[in-house]
Structure formats: C-alpha cells, structure tokens
Write an enzyme that holds these catalytic residues in place. Structure first.
Site, PDB file in Angstrom:
ATOM      1  N   TYR A  95      65.339-115.617 -73.994  1.00 41.96           N
ATOM      2  CA  TYR A  95      65.644-116.116 -72.635  1.00 41.96           C
ATOM      3  C   TYR A  95      67.075-116.666 -72.486  1.00 41.96           C
ATOM      4  O   TYR A  95      67.789-116.767 -73.453  1.00 41.96           O
ATOM      5  CB  TYR A  95      64.572-117.061 -72.113  1.00 41.96           C
ATOM      6  CG  TYR A  95      64.247-118.358 -72.806  1.00 41.96           C
ATOM      7  CD1 TYR A  95      65.043-118.942 -73.766  1.00 41.96           C
ATOM      8  CD2 TYR A  95      63.069-119.034 -72.441  1.00 41.96           C
ATOM      9  CE1 TYR A  95      64.691-120.152 -74.345  1.00 41.96           C
ATOM     10  CE2 TYR A  95      62.714-120.248 -73.017  1.00 41.96           C
ATOM     11  CZ  TYR A  95      63.538-120.793 -73.967  1.00 41.96           C
ATOM     12  OH  TYR A  95      63.187-121.987 -74.530  1.00 41.96           O
ATOM     13  N   GLU A  96      67.430-116.934 -71.260  1.00 43.46           N
ATOM     14  CA  GLU A  96      68.823-117.335 -70.925  1.00 43.46           C
ATOM     15  C   GLU A  96      69.826-116.273 -71.361  1.00 43.46           C
ATOM     16  O   GLU A  96      70.938-116.610 -71.803  1.00 43.46           O
ATOM     17  CB  GLU A  96      69.183-118.678 -71.559  1.00 43.46           C
ATOM     18  CG  GLU A  96      68.337-119.852 -71.146  1.00 43.46           C
ATOM     19  CD  GLU A  96      68.260-120.066 -69.654  1.00 43.46           C
ATOM     20  OE1 GLU A  96      69.152-119.599 -68.924  1.00 43.46           O
ATOM     21  OE2 GLU A  96      67.290-120.688 -69.213  1.00 43.46           O
ATOM     22  N   GLY A  97      69.481-115.010 -71.220  1.00 40.49           N
ATOM     23  CA  GLY A  97      70.358-113.938 -71.669  1.00 40.49           C
ATOM     24  C   GLY A  97      70.003-113.558 -73.081  1.00 40.49           C
ATOM     25  O   GLY A  97      70.303-114.316 -74.020  1.00 40.49           O
ATOM     26  N   ARG A 142      72.293-122.314 -71.997  1.00 37.15           N
ATOM     27  CA  ARG A 142      72.537-121.518 -73.202  1.00 37.15           C
ATOM     28  C   ARG A 142      72.821-122.397 -74.412  1.00 37.15           C
ATOM     29  O   ARG A 142      72.335-122.138 -75.509  1.00 37.15           O
ATOM     30  CB  ARG A 142      73.690-120.532 -72.956  1.00 37.15           C
ATOM     31  CG  ARG A 142      73.230-119.367 -72.122  1.00 37.15           C
ATOM     32  CD  ARG A 142      74.318-118.397 -71.706  1.00 37.15           C
ATOM     33  NE  ARG A 142      73.664-117.316 -70.948  1.00 37.15           N
ATOM     34  CZ  ARG A 142      74.276-116.237 -70.479  1.00 37.15           C
ATOM     35  NH1 ARG A 142      75.568-116.076 -70.673  1.00 37.15           N
ATOM     36  NH2 ARG A 142      73.602-115.325 -69.820  1.00 37.15           N
TER      37      ARG A 142
END
Lengths: 634, 634
Positions: free
Chosen positions: A476-478, A332
């Site tokens: 992406y990555e949340g 993140r």
C-alpha cells in the site's frame, strides 16, 4: 511473555466471548509447556543513542518546537509511550488478528475487543497532538519524535496504530491545503483524536494509475459538492472508535479534464457538522463491505460507497493529486516505519525463543552440559539469521530518524538554503525508506518466524501474524515497484541531480575523513566500495537511461535496494564512529552496548552490504533481455 | 478463471453451506468486475521438453519399469494427470483454505467439502500406485514420473496433495525396512490408496533434535509394543478420506539408550487389522487437537496422542532414525517440489493478471492506445519480476527431474558403479532441492502476489493463499537451516568429497565443450564464473571448516544457495543447448518455445546467477563476527 497462570489472568481482562476465543484458540497448555505470547519492549535506549549521539539532536534547538523538547524530556515521553505500547497495545495485538473487524447490517463496523478502550487511553494521553500545529491544539513537538512513537506503536500493534496514523496524514494534508474555514472546523477535533481521518484514492479498476478514476463530484449551489462513486481498500474507512470520520477523497468535478489533471481533493465527513460544531445528519458515505485480508485484521479495510455524499473542495480544483501528495509522502515514511517496526518485534521474540529453545549441541562442545541440549542461539546459522535482522533494525531506525530530522528541518528551519537541502534529501529518501524498509522488514519477519521451526507456522506463537501484517507494507501507499520508479524516474534527475549529489557528497566526505583511522577502516572501506557501486549505477542511468527510459525502469528496483544498502551502511559507519569514540572515552557504563554496535556494524559490512555488487551487475545488464520477450511467451 | 455466471454455477457444485461461504466470502461482483478465481494449467509441454530433449529419457529404457513407459505413454499419463489436477483439485483449493479441517468431540476430523470425493477419484484412477512395487499392486513406473505428478498436484492443491504424498513416503519406508509380514498386511492397501500413511517424529519439545524424544514403547508378550506419548505437527494425522490411517512413529523402547541411538520405528494402525484383513478395534491413537496454521488449512495437522497404542517394530530396534530417513529423504524431495509447484501456479496467475490489468502507459509510448491504459505487462519492472519467477520455475523443474532420474538410476540400475554415482548425486542434491527450491519458491509467491497490488492482499484473488501455503515448505521435513548443515556437514565431505567432485566434473565438462561456441558463450561463461565461485567456496570450507566447524556452519546457508544457483544455471545451459540445436535444425513448429527458452536462460545468467559472488563473499567472511557476540547482547 506470559506463563500459563498469568495468561489466565490476562484472558479475564476481556469480554467473556473474547476470552473464550483467546483461550480456546491458543490452547496454551496442550503441550504441557509454559505459555508464550508475543512480547515487545520498546527500544528506547537505542533510539536515544541515535538521537543524542549519532544525530546530535540537541544541535537543532533553534528549530521551532525543538527547544520545547530537550533530550531528557524526549526520553521521558518515549518512556511513557513505551508503557502505553507494551502495556496496552501489545496485549491486544493477537486478539485484533483473531477477532478482526465486523460489519453489521446497518453498515456500521465494530473493531476488536479493547481496541476502542485503547484508543480512548491514547486520546486521553494527548498522544494524537504530539507533533501537530499548536494553533489548532497540537503540541508542535518535532516530527522526529512522532516517527519514534509511530515505530513503537506499529511494533506493538500495527493494525491498531493505523487508525491514528491515517488521521495524522489527513491532518497534514488539511494543514497544508485546506481553507481557513475547513481547518477551523476539522483540525481541532482531529488533532485531539475525537475524529479520525482516512484517505480515499483507490477504485476497483485503478490504484497506481489514478488518472483513470471515475468518482465524480457535482457542484451544489452552496459551494459544496455531491460525491458519487466507489472507493476500495480504505483503511479505517468505518469503525466504532470515534463519533466521526473525516474522509479525504479524490474525485473528478463534472466536466473536468480526463487523466490526472482533472482530479480534485474533497473533505467528506461521515457525520455532517452543524454550525455550532455539534454533529448533524449522516452523510451518505457508507461501508459496503470489509475486505478479507491476509493480515492487519484489526484494521477495518473498507469498500466505501459515496452516494451523493456532501464534500468540500480542499485546495484548488483539478490540483487534488498535488494536495494528496502531502498525505501520501507522510504516509510513505510511516509505512517504511511499519516495515522496521514488524522486523523489530519479530526479532525480539525470535531472540527470546532462541535463548530458550533447547535443540542440539554447539559444534565446539556442549555450552549447557547440565541441560539435555543447548539453546539454539549457540548455532552459527541461528546467530547469522538473528544478526542479519538486528543489523537491519538498528540501521533502519537510524535512517528513519535521520530522514525525519530532515523533514523537521525542511518544515521548521528559518534558513531557506537549509530548508531546501533538507527537503531534497527528504524527497530522495522517502521512496527508499518506503521500498527498502518494507521489503527487508517483511523478509525479516519471515526469518524470525523460521527460528521457531514448526512453532512459527502455528498461530499460538504469534510469529506468523507478524509476517502477514508486515506483508501489506510492501503493497500500500504505492507498491514498492512504484517507489523504485519514483526514485529513479523523478527524484534522481530532479534539479540536475542536486539531491543525490548532496547525499554522495555527505557520505564520501565521511569516508575521506575516517578511512585511514585504524578503528574505522573495517567499517568505512566496505562502505566506500558500495558507494562506488551506487555511483556507477547512477552514472550508468545517466548514460543509458535518458535515451532509453526502459533501461532506467528495468534497473529501478535494484537501484532502490542498492541505495538503501548504502544509506544503511552510512548509518552503521556513523554509529561505529560514535561507539569507537565512546569506548575510547570510557563509555560510561555502556561498554556492552557500544561493543554490540561495533560487532553488528561489522556484520553488516561483511554480510549485508556486499549485495550492492550484484545490484550493480543487474542494473548494468540493461533492459534488452527484460523487454525482448513478447507478452504471449510469458 | 471464472467469469461471474460461471462462478455461480461453480458454487452450486458444493454443499449449500460451502457454496454460501464461498459466495459470501468472495463477494465476487461487489466491484462490478468480472470475477477471477486462481487457475492452473499443468505444464505438460515444458515437462516433456525436459524429459525428452534435455534428459534424453528414452536412453534409460534399460532400467526396470522404464520400458513400460515410453515417452508417448508418459505424455498421455501426464495429460490425464493434468485433467485431474485442473478439473478436480484446482477448483477446491480455495475452499480447502476457507473451510479448513474440523475436529469433532469424538476426536474424528472432517476434511473440507469435496476433498473426499476428489480423493476417491484419485484412488479410482489408480494414481496412488503409479510408481510403487508391482509385487504389492503398484505399477512400477519411474519415480521421475511420480515427481512430475507430484508437482502438478501440489500446484493445483498443495494441502490436498499432502494426503497421498505422505502415504507414498510411508510406503517407501515400509518397502525398505519392514518385515515381509508387515509389508503383506499394509502395502497393498496403502498402494491402492485405501489407507493413508503419516510420519510421527516431532514432539512438543523436539523436532530438529530427535535425540530428545520421549514417546515410549513397551514390549508386549505377542511381539507388539504399546506406544505412549504425544506427537505434534502430524500432517494428515486424522481425517475422513479413508477407513484406516497407518502411522509410522518414532519411539524409545523401554530401557533403550538415550539420544538418537535409542530410537526405534513402529507401524501403528488407527484401526487394528484382523487376520482376514478386515478392520478390527480402534487402536488408542487419537487426534487431541488440530493445529491453527498460517496455511495449508485443507490438510489436517494434528496433535496425536498415543495412549498405549499397539504398534509393531519396523526394521531393527534402536535403528529407527535410519529407517525413517528413507521416508524423510523422499519427503524432502517432495517438499522441494512443493516450492516449485507454488511458484508455478502463482506465476501463471500473475501473468494472466499482468496481461489483463490496465494501469499506466508503456515508457516507449502507448502499447494499447485504444484502451484507457496499457496492460501492466508492458512495464519493465513487471517483466523483470515475472521473468525472475519463470527463470526459476523452468530451471527448478529441470533440476527436480534430473535428480529424480538419479533416484531411479540409484534404485533400478543393474550396474553397481552407475547406482553409486547416481546415489551420490541424489544425496548431494536432496538438501539443495529442499532448501533452495522452497526458499525461492516462497519468494516467488510473494513476488507474484505483489503484481496484484492491493488485490493480492485480499483473499478473493487467491494469491495470498499461495504465499501462506508455500511458507510451510521452508520449515517442515527439516527446516532449511538444517538442510544447509546436512549439505555442508554431511554430504560435502562424504567419501572424500566424491559426490561434489562428480558434480563439478560434469558441469565443467559441459562448460569446456561449449564455451567457445558462439551461440552458447552467453550462457556458458556466466555459469563458468559462478561454478568458480562455488568451487572457491568449497575449497575455503576444506581449508577453514575442518579445523573450525563454526566456519562451515556460518557459511552453510550461503553455500546451499550458491550451489542451488549453479545447479539451476547448469540446467539453463543444458536447455539453451537443446534450444539452439532445435532452432538450427528447424525447430519443428516450436520456434517460439525455443526462443523463449533462450531469452529466459539469458535472463537467468544476467540477473539471477551473479548472486553467487555475494554468497562467496559472505562464506569467506567466516564465523568470527557471527560467533563473537555474547547471547545477552542480541
């Protein structure tokens, strides 16, 4: 930037087919103009200013690994990284976009022309081991340094930089949670870069809500597991850069509980590894297809099919999400850095264009009367646009390094209290950096593209690629909405709000110390006002969000951005302080740079930071209007 | 939306090669899911609500052409347009994106599969003549109706809709400025749609600053001109939809003054026209190449080479910019509509996805306990995002129709004062609609894409195409920074500020009338506050912009957006008034729709409109900080 004849020479570096595509696609001379390709110069000086003068990096030489990297060595390393990024990665960025990755009938995937040779150069340079554990061959240098190198590489070629980026995340997860045997087998090769890593979470029906995942793991007699299922959106899932690919895979052990409490983490190599370390048979994990994406074409984003592939448990059974979070948190921060990186490279190209493109006259009279028109950088609205990007870039960079330093302290300090305080702020700032830097970074690529008018919309100038590449970082990555929920729903109230209280204390301490100083008040008073907005918003959540969580969720996105603005405002106040001090002391030849810092800080305070008032107003509007409408009436 | 077997049938409609590309590209079933394609339902009901109830369209039946189109006929026409858009244009939108246009060695250009047959259906339906002059075969219906049809077509297939859109702009310019002979030759064929039109302004070195243009026109003995030069970014410059293409071209007659005062407008047909109206020889105007663009791949954007092509003067010599402005103003409204159109179609697909996609649980407890998770529309942040798009769409649509009606009044009223008052507001609102609706429309496509997570970033779902297509609208027909300068530098002060005073008068009159009403105060008081911000900003420009134009230019972009928000806020207040009245009167079965209007209006007032405060603060910060930095320090 390339002029036309240099461009011809440049094309000759590539395979004939690539050169042809490049040349034909660009049709560089059809307007009879000099030819440009996007360029990039790594911001080594600004980085050193932040490390040396703003963060006082040298103070931390008690942390392990820091004394191995005094500032002059860091500057030398960054100079080398700049050379690699500018000379090797930048020139193949558009080629990666144009060619993309190709999947072949045997399920193999080839990356764009020159991606492999660039990767070999990277591995030979020892870059992959920069910040990793010396016990497994790494150099153990500060993570902060790694964050800088990540920024440079992501500016130069984001799609390419994702290959090593994911490996580093996988290394971090294995380092923390894997058994000594697994570490011994995988870490040395991954740290040297001979093998890359991936993270396999998403399935067709679930990404955010991993509790729904279906991939299953069946225990085998030898202690391994047979993994079966389908994963999608797997970055660097299959490629031709390395001889092996190490997949970290979330799956459910047969009979495990449903939901997130039954998920385990496995390490699954593409090629099995013999006991002597040599590569063995092909594990049945294959690329089913490559996604057709809006951008980052140079990275192979794969559908991965696991057909009884052999894997080994990493960490405890059913605690896989916990283990994967090590990788996700690191990722993140890395994604937030991508937002900054694309904003920086787009900015550099927009500035170059704005100084070169002649169109119209300055409102105060011709600035270049000898030319048919003035360069567009004379126009107030062009300057406003460019300054808003610059004001973001330099604050975001400082915030990334401030946070990366917390990560180093959290992992390397010998003082428990210091570790905990740093870890608090790292946890708090991670969703802010991911969410705010990617949102604003994307917006900035759009603004930079806008400076080119119609030339920004066509591929030749490379600006639209920055927009398409930057867009993924918000997802992406949340997805960023999830980051906002993580911030408000988990990080804010944790340990009685210890982390945010510590942040408020640090910022308001700085304000108190400097608000009465003449040279600082223009920078400190707007920050004070915005900090007050953020504190009011926090208070409002405490009073209205606990009893009615919808109130917190409905305001979470605004809160994340309000927080991001205050954090960046604090970074500008810190930089303004240093710039004022240096100018007072004589600035040592850096007068222009310090004046630029003060002017940009002022712009941020006048035109970017005031947005916190609107965020506060939206937050305190609460959830009622948002929740009232029945789903059918949307 | 298509489920899988319908998708197979759908693919069979196309040439085998297209069907294969479509099928292979989409790989629809690889996740084992039902398959979606972007869908579109034209918002006929909302449009009729605005026309009938908000604008009281029937009051204007004294205007020429209006009595031919009573509301029930308009509703029937819109129903037919909806069928065409939903059934013919929507299904080929992604194909247009995937296939793009192709230039062949003989300089001809082919459009994507089925674009030509869709165009033939359009021409056969008589759609091209809807609002044009009956003297040349048009139906003379209100422009307002044309604006609606333009919205529907641009939602369904923006790249396709540009072909007829440009023709209509060219018709408007010829109608106003061309000689009777030219009108007689070109207008009938263009109005029936047998020939299309283009506008040729931009050259490689100039777009915004047309004073720099180099294309030259040499007078011939027969009164024609030989045109030589290169134009770029020419939408629909060459294609296979029609037998002829009529180019409107800006060029400089030999010996004419430099700068904008030496530019003339010419009509240049692709195929010469014989005296009997049949097509003659090929005029030497050819497509040199097709631009490689970020989006609108289905529209052929060409580099056009004029090699002594024969053209005829339109209007007076050296007054070409003046004549072209007729086309540009019409085009600017059309581009603003594209912003709305992409926002609308992206919204519809995001709502459908949010109701279908299961992920996580509502914070207040499971909403669909029988399912493995709740549809994501239960989450406050998803609702907030969707409502922000909806609140824009319905206000922007009202604003477009309000402005289009001004255009009808300005062109068709028999009352001079009424014509002038309408023309004032049309001129004022044109840059606002172009600039604000395209900026917010683009942002909304990004927000809608975000609702899909990773699925929004891959091509299959069609969301990323909306983003790429919408992006151009911020750039062409005058980049949005130019719109802001047009608004602040030209429109605001014209005739002593008559236009903006009239707008302020109308809005504050409405506020005064309704602010004390219980059911209206929640909608009127926020509008009052924001109108005050806009008035303060206007006042600030009068006090600080006249003596120092940089102050006006530095704040122009914020002013444009502040204005757009107030105008949309006014549209919401008008709609809330109607909704309240209807609910009071019994609503006639439309209770849900009217409640939806009130809730959405409230959302706009609470969470969108307050942004005017931040705009005001940035405007009054002035130009000093923006202008201070030397160009080298950027």
């Amino acid at each position: 930037m390339f002029v036309r004849k240099e461009f011809k020479a440049f094309c000759r570096m590539f395979k004939p087919k690539t050169a042809y595509i490049l040349w034909q696609h660009a049709q560089m001379d059809r307007y009879g103009r000099e030819v440009y390709m996007p360029s990039y110069k790594a911001p080594v000086d600004d980085t050193m200013f932040i490390l040396r003068d703003v963060l006082n990096f040298e103070r931390y030489d008690n942390l392990s690994g820091f004394s191995d990297a005094p500032l002059d060595m860091i500057e030398a390393i960054l100079g080398e990284s700049a050379k690699f990024c500018e000379g090797v990665l930048t020139p193949i960025n558009r080629i990666g976009d144009m060619e993309g990755c190709k999947r072949h009938p045997d399920n193999s995937v080839s990356t764009p022309d020159s991606f492999k040779s660039a990767y070999q150069t990277y591995v030979q340079g020892g870059w992959n081991g920069l910040t990793t554990d010396p016990d497994y061959g790494g150099q153990g240098l500060p993570y902060t340094l790694g964050a800088v190198v990540n920024e440079f590489m992501s500016s130069a070629n984001m799609a390419w930089a994702m290959y090593p980026g994911l490996t580093l995340g996988a290394i971090a997860a294995l380092q923390t949670h894997a058994s000594p045997d697994i570490k011994r087998i995988y870490l040395p090769k991954m740290i040297e870069g001979t093998w890359t890593g991936t993270m396999n979470l998403t399935e067709p029906h679930c990404g955010t809500d991993l509790g729904l995942l279906k991939t299953k793991a069946v225990p085998e007699a030898d202690g391994s597991y047979a993994i079966t299922g389908q994963k999608i959106f797997i970055s660097a899932g299959e490629h031709d850069l390395t001889e092996n690919i190490i997949h970290l895979v979330l799956a459910r052990i047969e009979g495990a509980p449903s939901g997130t409490k039954g998920i385990s983490l496995f390490v699954v190599p593409k090629m099995m590894i013999n006991s002597d370390g040599s590569l063995g048979a092909r594990n049945p994990v294959t690329c089913g297809s490559i996604e057709h994406k809006m951008g980052i074409h140079g990275n192979s984003t794969c559908v991965m099919n696991y057909d009884g592939a052999i894997g080994w448990l990493v960490g405890e059974a059913n605690r896989g999400l916990n283990a994967m979070f090590v990788m996700m948190n690191e990722a993140r921060l890395g994604v937030g850095i991508q937002g900054l990186a694309q904003s920086e490279v787009a900015y550099q190209n927009a500035v170059a264009y704005a100084k070169d493109r002649l169109q119209g006259r300055a409102l105060t009279g011709a600035a270049s009367p000898e030319k048919p028109a003035d360069p567009i950088i004379v126009h107030p609205d062009v300057r406003r646009t460019l300054l808003s990007i610059k004001a973001f870039n330099e604050a975001a960079r400082a915030l990334v390094l401030w946070t990366a330093l917390k990560s180093d302290i959290a992992h390397r300090s010998e003082d428990v209290a210091e570790r905990q305080a740093a870890d608090d702020l790292l946890g708090l700032m991670t969703p802010v950096i991911k969410g705010v830097l990617t949102d604003m970074g994307f917006d900035n690529t759009v603004k930079a593209q806008q400076m080119f008018g119609g030339h920004g919309y066509v591929a030749e100038w490379g600006m639209e690629q920055f927009v398409r590449d930057a867009r993924i970082a918000q997802i992406y990555e949340g997805a960023n909405g999830i980051q906002a929920l993580d911030l408000v729903g988990r990080k804010l109230g944790r340990d009685g709000g210890r982390a945010i209280m510590s942040f408020f204390g640090e910022v308001s301490g700085f304000i108190k110390e400097h608000e009465a100083t003449d040279t600082m008040s223009a920078h400190v008073l707007p920050l004070k006002k915005s900090l007050d907005h953020l504190q009011q918003a926090t208070m409002w959540f405490m009073q209205n969000g606990l009893s009615k969580p919808d109130n917190a969720a409905a305001g979470s996105y605004d809160f994340m951005h309000c927080f991001g603005l205050v954090a960046m405002g604090y970074m500008w106040a810190l930089q303004a302080k240093v710039a004022n001090d240096k100018l007072k002391a004589g600035a040592n030849g850096a007068t222009d740079n310090m004046n630029s810092k003060l002017m940009t800080a002022r712009f941020f305070m006048e035109r970017v930071l005031p947005e916190t008032a609107a965020h506060l107003q939206r937050i305190t509007a609460g959830a009622d209007t948002v929740m009232a409408m029945p789903a059918d009436m949307f």
